[in-house]
Enzyme design. Structure first.
Site, short mmCIF file in Angstrom:
data_model
loop_
_atom_site.label_atom_id
_atom_site.label_comp_id
_atom_site.label_asym_id
_atom_site.label_seq_id
_atom_site.Cartn_x
_atom_site.Cartn_y
_atom_site.Cartn_z
N TYR A 1 7.89 -2.01 -3.84
CA TYR A 1 8.13 -3.64 -2.83
C TYR A 1 8.33 -4.62 -3.57
O TYR A 1 9.82 -5.19 -3.35
CB TYR A 1 6.91 -4.66 -2.80
CG TYR A 1 5.15 -3.85 -2.63
CD1 TYR A 1 5.98 -3.67 -0.28
CD2 TYR A 1 4.45 -3.61 -2.69
CE1 TYR A 1 5.56 -3.22 0.22
CE2 TYR A 1 3.14 -3.71 -1.41
CZ TYR A 1 3.87 -2.98 0.11
OH TYR A 1 3.07 -2.78 1.02
N ALA B 1 0.43 3.37 5.53
CA ALA B 1 -0.05 3.22 4.21
C ALA B 1 -0.87 2.62 3.72
O ALA B 1 -2.32 2.91 3.14
CB ALA B 1 0.64 3.05 2.61
N GLU B 2 -0.64 1.23 3.80
CA GLU B 2 -1.92 -0.10 3.48
C GLU B 2 -2.57 -0.14 4.38
O GLU B 2 -3.98 -0.52 4.23
CB GLU B 2 -1.07 -1.70 3.73
CG GLU B 2 0.31 -1.47 2.12
CD GLU B 2 -0.08 -1.60 0.64
OE1 GLU B 2 -1.70 -0.99 1.17
OE2 GLU B 2 0.68 -1.72 0.32
N ALA B 3 -2.71 0.34 5.67
CA ALA B 3 -3.50 0.07 7.00
C ALA B 3 -4.25 0.85 6.50
O ALA B 3 -5.47 0.88 6.19
CB ALA B 3 -2.68 0.75 8.22
N TYR C 1 -7.29 -0.33 3.75
CA TYR C 1 -7.62 -0.86 3.77
C TYR C 1 -8.03 -1.29 5.14
O TYR C 1 -7.14 -1.24 6.62
CB TYR C 1 -7.06 -2.71 2.98
CG TYR C 1 -6.80 -2.68 1.95
CD1 TYR C 1 -8.01 -3.15 1.14
CD2 TYR C 1 -5.61 -2.67 1.20
CE1 TYR C 1 -8.20 -3.38 -0.12
CE2 TYR C 1 -5.61 -3.09 -0.35
CZ TYR C 1 -6.54 -3.37 -0.85
OH TYR C 1 -6.56 -3.72 -2.52
#
Length: 286
Positions: free
Chosen positions: A136, A184-186, A189
């Site tokens: 990031y 990836a983040e979905a 979480y």
């Protein structure tokens, strides 16, 4: 059940649960054409299910600490509204995107793990090393934008896929930031999965709660694993911003973040290397 029914079941399973390829990889697919919240959720679920785990901790899958060869990667095929398709390579130990393939050209991030991935995925293609790593910090620096100022949603995903399909070098860092959070983040979480679903029709920037969860995945993973042998208590509280925008501390496994939100745990054996990866700089060019 007749032969036609069996065939249709196999087709459906191949779309939503991954198909082993000749290289031993697994491919999960999502197309924006004809998509809705149900098809997106099925895609995210299939992505989670495609990741090998080392068992559950408090009913949350714990990612494997290591795995060798091509089995370390799954392939994620994404298509936009125009039918343009890109295929991402994902490290199963941390859900980190290593690079992507479009037509006969593969693009890999400029970092050690991605260069390792290039030895096992997208073989026989023209390989290009991108001028930045995939963390990031570096992507935001190159994009000259922070995640909290970049809209997410189906239209943003459509644009991101187009950017990488035609490889617009100026817009590519922003496209990666959109893709990483949308996939990836979905997968990590439930809250971020819902953020994307809420943005199907209109793209909006992620809220501070989502950014906070993204930043603290490794710390939450570590403390949940520690809690298993500590009566459910965290050794060190984890500070996150809740959905009301208030800074709060997570101190034990009874928190809703643990019971209803986090869907994957980074193995504690990989936390140091993951954090180094997140803040790493690009590899020096030869």
């Amino acid at each position: 059940m007749n032969r036609f029914s069996v065939l249709m079941c196999l087709v459906i399973l191949s779309i939503f649960h991954g198909v082993p390829t000749a290289e031993g990889d697994v491919t999960v697919k999502f197309s924006l054409l004809g998509s809705n919240h149900k098809s997106y959720s099925k895609f995210i679920t299939s992505m989670r299910n495609a990741l090998p785990n080392a068992g559950d901790i408090y009913n949350i899958p714990l990612l494997v600490p290591s795995i060798s060869g091509s089995r370390r990667y799954i392939l994620m095929q994404l298509s936009n509204y125009e039918g343009n398709t890109i295929t991402m390579a994902v490290d199963v130990t941390n859900v980190y995107i290593m690079g992507y393939l479009v037509n006969g050209t593969s693009y890999f991030f400029n970092e050690t793990d991605a260069q390792l991935a290039s030895k096992f995925v997208f073989q026989g293609t023209k390989s290009i090393t991108l001028p930045y790593s995939g963390n990031y910090q570096k992507l935001q620096s190159v994009a000259r934008k922070e995640r909290d100022s970049i809209p997410l949603g189906f239209m943003a995903l459509d644009s991101a896929i187009s950017t990488l399909y035609y490889y617009d070098s100026r817009s590519a860092p922003i496209a990666f930031l959109v893709l990483i959070q949308t996939t990836a983040e979905a997968a990590r979480y439930k809250y971020i999965e819902k953020q994307i679903i809420d943005r199907i029709s209109v793209s909006k920037v992620p809220d501070l709660a989502a950014i906070s969860l993204e930043n603290e995945w490794s710390l939450l993973s570590k403390q949940i694993q520690i809690a298993k042998s500590n009566n459910g208590q965290f050794q060190t509280p984890v500070k996150i911003i809740n959905d009301k925008g208030i800074l709060t501390e997570v101190t034990n496994v009874s928190s809703l973040v643990v019971t209803k939100n986090i869907m994957l745990l980074l193995n504690k054996l990989n936390i140091a290397s993951f954090e180094d990866h997140v803040i790493s700089t690009t590899m020096p060019q030869a």
